[in-house]
Design a protein around this motif. Structure first.
Motif, PDB file in Angstrom:
ATOM      1  N   UNK A 100      46.168  11.865 -25.103  1.00 35.98           N
ATOM      2  CA  UNK A 100      45.005  11.209 -24.452  1.00 35.98           C
ATOM      3  C   UNK A 100      45.350   9.550 -24.605  1.00 35.98           C
ATOM      4  N   UNK A 139      45.773  22.896 -36.358  1.00 35.77           N
ATOM      5  CA  UNK A 139      45.207  21.919 -35.642  1.00 35.77           C
ATOM      6  C   UNK A 139      46.228  20.648 -35.550  1.00 35.77           C
ATOM      7  N   UNK A 175      49.584  18.911 -27.761  1.00 37.45           N
ATOM      8  CA  UNK A 175      48.639  18.518 -26.373  1.00 37.45           C
ATOM      9  C   UNK A 175      48.824  17.486 -25.749  1.00 37.45           C
ATOM     10  N   UNK A 233      48.298  21.591 -32.553  1.00 41.29           N
ATOM     11  CA  UNK A 233      48.001  21.180 -31.275  1.00 41.29           C
ATOM     12  C   UNK A 233      47.699  19.703 -31.054  1.00 41.29           C
ATOM     13  N   UNK A 234      47.425  18.902 -32.211  1.00 43.09           N
ATOM     14  CA  UNK A 234      47.253  17.307 -31.928  1.00 43.09           C
ATOM     15  C   UNK A 234      48.506  17.028 -31.379  1.00 43.09           C
ATOM     16  N   UNK A 262      43.421   7.170 -24.069  1.00 40.25           N
ATOM     17  CA  UNK A 262      42.049   6.212 -24.267  1.00 40.25           C
ATOM     18  C   UNK A 262      42.330   5.680 -25.620  1.00 40.25           C
TER      19      UNK A 262
END
Lengths: 586, 132
Positions: free
Chosen positions: A414, A404, A411, A407-408, A416
């Motif tokens: 984001x 996790x 990735x 991947x955090x 936002x």
């Protein structure tokens, strides 16, 4: 380089040469014109002087009867009047009969009854009505010349003559003196000086006579017969030529030098009034101007050459530097690309691992389910199996957490924004960096405010900033000696701050100014992209926050970040963050 | 441990995942909890199965080879709009999962997840069946 110098100098040189030539022509023309005017004026003065004397003698001869002139007392009276009238230039007077015998004489010399029958001047004077002789020594042994007029009376001819003071006449001619070398003299057709030149020209009298009276075909030396006809050649005899003639010729007294000769006729072409001046003296102002221009040109040229070298050297240096930077940037872009690929690879692997891990965890759960069956309850090692299953589940969850986190980070971020609890985020990133810190012998302390307000930010981007700062801090610490990284959070006035401090080697002032520059890194090639802090800066700026750094060499570095607090962001509960206060990750 | 109560009509779940191992173990574990699991290893299989059978809940993996979970969700929603669909996703794909929720999914879970968590979501989706 040489092309730059040539292009820079060529127009300058061209302008200098053309202007210099034009100015020289104009200036020389003006000087010669002026000198011609001066000479012409003096010619008039000398002519007037001679003609006045001759006219006076002529008037006297026509007024009085011949007998009067035979009276020496009368002659003395006449001489006295003439001397008063002409300022003493008339030395003596005499009456000479047609045999050349001086019948009457008045003057300072004892020349009574002197016989001039064989004298050249007498024979010459008897052939014409009025006569002015050349300068000669005569019976008195002093240079002088005679003005005579012929009287015809009683069937015979007489000459009434007077002698002109040579020195007085000389002064009249010598008055023409311009500059240091300008002088005037009179020369007759036989090449004899009729005045005494101020400098010794006797040795050059032959060449001077040739210059004055000779013919001058077209030649390389400039001959000027008028200010408006500088290059005109002169082929006619001077005696019958134009009233004023100018010749620039070699100076016989000074080899290699030129002299200006301006000449005009006197005494119906029998004499020539010659004004002579060294060209260097006459055109002195022009030579001085030319020298100044040459000096300015040379200094200007040297400046241009110097600047061309300087500018070229600087340009080359800049280009080399730009090339080096470009090369470094290319390397860093490639490095960044590699890192990005590695990140994607890691993300892919983490994702793929999730499925086997999920199956493992579920399988262990299935074994747990089966152990609930009665048949297994009495199995000897059921407790040990349960412990083992629990361990599988624990380790499965650990794998899940690792993937996790990986991947955090890997990735795509984001951007936002949402309300984020900084304390939670810091805890998460510290967990992720824990293993690395452990290997680097670094302790990570957290001093987190218990009632920290929420911030409006993109969690993934903020996580990236935190991870970057913490990794940098760990890198700044000598792994052999070990050190500490302290992360603290504080509430500010309308904002929330967090600080990442290390006890590392610190950053020198010169480097500190550039730490947020893109691609600036002090790490060895291949170890750092130089993008981390630049990206952090960009992210924090975009969120409306501020990032700053202070550092002391040998003491450590602290990064300060403040972010605007979320408008409705309430402080996290005390219970929620109790675990983090004073928390320590080794 | 859930007690098997045969007198209660079992919950019928359609489980769609291309990991056969995962399907197999979940099927067995859920069966012990009185849940009737029909497994499908691809989206197209699942669509075929749904044509002939009714299910209380569908659990769909987001990443599959033939069609992804969102496509399957959309087909399911057209075929049986009232059937709740729970999405299973890998960590980092929450965005897609949230998109699925916007298109009618009941909720999502990140893999690997505890069976207990999955069951909790399933029972939330079917309130007429109580856990245990």
């Amino acid at each position: 380089m040489f092309l730059i110098i040539l292009i820079s100098l060529a127009p300058l040189a061209l302008i200098a040469v053309v202007n210099s030539y034009q100015f020289k022509i104009a200036y020389e023309s003006k000087v010669l014109e002026h000198l011609e005017q001066v000479v012409e004026k003096h010619k008039q003065n000398i002519d007037t002087f001679l003609n006045e004397n001759l006219a006076d003698l002529r008037v006297i001869a026509s007024i009085y009867p011949i007998e009067n002139f035979q009276d020496e007392l009368f002659l003395s009276e006449l001489l006295r009047n003439l001397q008063i009238e002409h300022g003493g230039v008339v030395v003596d007077m005499g009456l000479v009969d047609d045999q050349g015998v001086q019948l009457a004489y008045s003057g300072p010399f004892k020349l009574g009854k002197a016989v001039y029958g064989d004298a050249a001047w007498f024979r010459e004077a008897m052939t014409r009505r009025n006569y002015i002789s050349d300068v000669f020594m005569g019976l008195r042994g002093l240079p002088h010349f005679i003005v005579a007029t012929k009287i015809s009376a009683n069937g015979r001819e007489w000459l009434l003559r007077c002698t002109i003071d040579f020195m007085a006449f000389n002064r009249l001619v010598e008055n023409i003196s311009i500059g240091e070398t300008g002088l005037a003299f009179i020369i007759n057709r036989q090449g004899a000086f009729q005045t005494k030149p101020r400098i010794h020209l006797e040795p050059h009298v032959g060449s001077l006579s040739e210059l004055v009276w000779g013919k001058h075909p077209a030649e390389s030396k400039p001959i000027q017969n008028s200010a408006h006809n500088w290059w005109a050649s002169q082929t006619r005899d001077f005696a019958t030529a134009l009233p004023v003639r100018t010749i620039v010729a070699d100076d016989p007294g000074a080899p290699g030098e030129s002299a200006i000769y301006i000449m005009t006729q006197l005494k119906q072409g029998q004499w020539a009034l010659v004004y002579r001046q060294n060209a260097r003296d006459a055109f002195g102002a022009w030579y001085r101007t030319r020298n100044v221009a040459i000096i300015i040109f040379l200094v200007g040229s040297m400046s241009i050459v110097f600047m061309a070298f300087l500018v070229s050297a600087k340009t080359v240096k800049r280009l080399e530097m730009a090339d080096r930077e470009k090369e470094m940037m290319n390397e860093k872009v490639i490095e960044a690309g590699k890192l990005a690929s590695l990140g994607e690879l890691a993300a892919g692997i983490a994702h793929e691992i999730n499925n086997p891990v999920a199956i493992m965890v579920e399988e262990s759960g299935w074994i747990g389910d089966l152990l609930e069956e009665d048949e297994f309850k009495e199995t000897e090692n059921v407790t040990e199996i349960r412990r083992s299953l629990k361990q599988i589940k624990t380790q499965g969850n650990r794998c899940k957490e690792i993937t996790h986190k990986l991947l955090s980070f890997a990735r795509r971020t984001d951007p936002r924004q949402q309300e984020v609890n900084l304390n939670d985020l810091i805890q998460e990133v510290v967990d992720l960096s824990g293993q690395r810190a452990k290997y680097a012998n670094v302790k990570i302390h957290q001093i987190l405010a218990k009632d920290l307000r929420m911030v409006q930010a993109s969690p993934s981007e903020l996580q990236q900033v935190l991870l970057n700062l913490i990794n940098n801090s760990i890198d700044a610490i000598d792994h052999k000696q070990g050190g500490e990284v302290t992360i603290s959070t504080t509430n500010g006035d309308g904002d929330v701050s967090f600080h990442v401090a290390d006890t590392g080697q610190g950053i020198p002032d010169a480097v500190l100014k550039r730490v947020f520059d893109p691609f600036f890194t002090t790490k060895p090639v291949g170890k750092g992209t130089g993008l981390g802090l630049s990206i952090c800066y960009g992210i924090i700026q975009k969120m409306g926050g501020k990032i700053s750094v202070n550092s002391s060499v040998g003491m450590g570095t602290t990064f300060h970040i403040s972010l605007p607090a979320a408008l409705n962001g309430k402080a996290g509960s005390e219970k929620e963050h109790a675990n983090y206060r004073g928390g320590e990750h080794v | 441990m859930k007690i098997i109560t045969p007198d209660i009509k079992p919950l019928k779940i359609l489980l769609v995942d291309d990991e056969q191992g995962y399907l197999h173990v979940l099927e067995k574990r859920m069966a012990r909890r009185n849940i009737e699991v029909t497994a499908a290893t691809s989206g197209s299989d699942a669509v075929g199965i749904l044509r002939g059978t009714d299910f209380d809940v569908a659990v769909v993996d987001l990443k599959m080879e033939d069609m992804d979970g969102i496509e399957v969700l959309n087909i399911f929603k057209k075929m049986v709009p009232e059937m709740p669909v729970i999405i299973l996703t890998g960590h980092g794909s929450e965005k897609a999962a949230r998109q699925g929720m916007a298109q009618g999914a009941f909720d999502y879970l990140t893999k690997p997840c505890d069976l207990e968590d999955l069951l909790e979501k399933i029972y939330q989706a079917c309130p007429s069946y109580e856990e245990g």
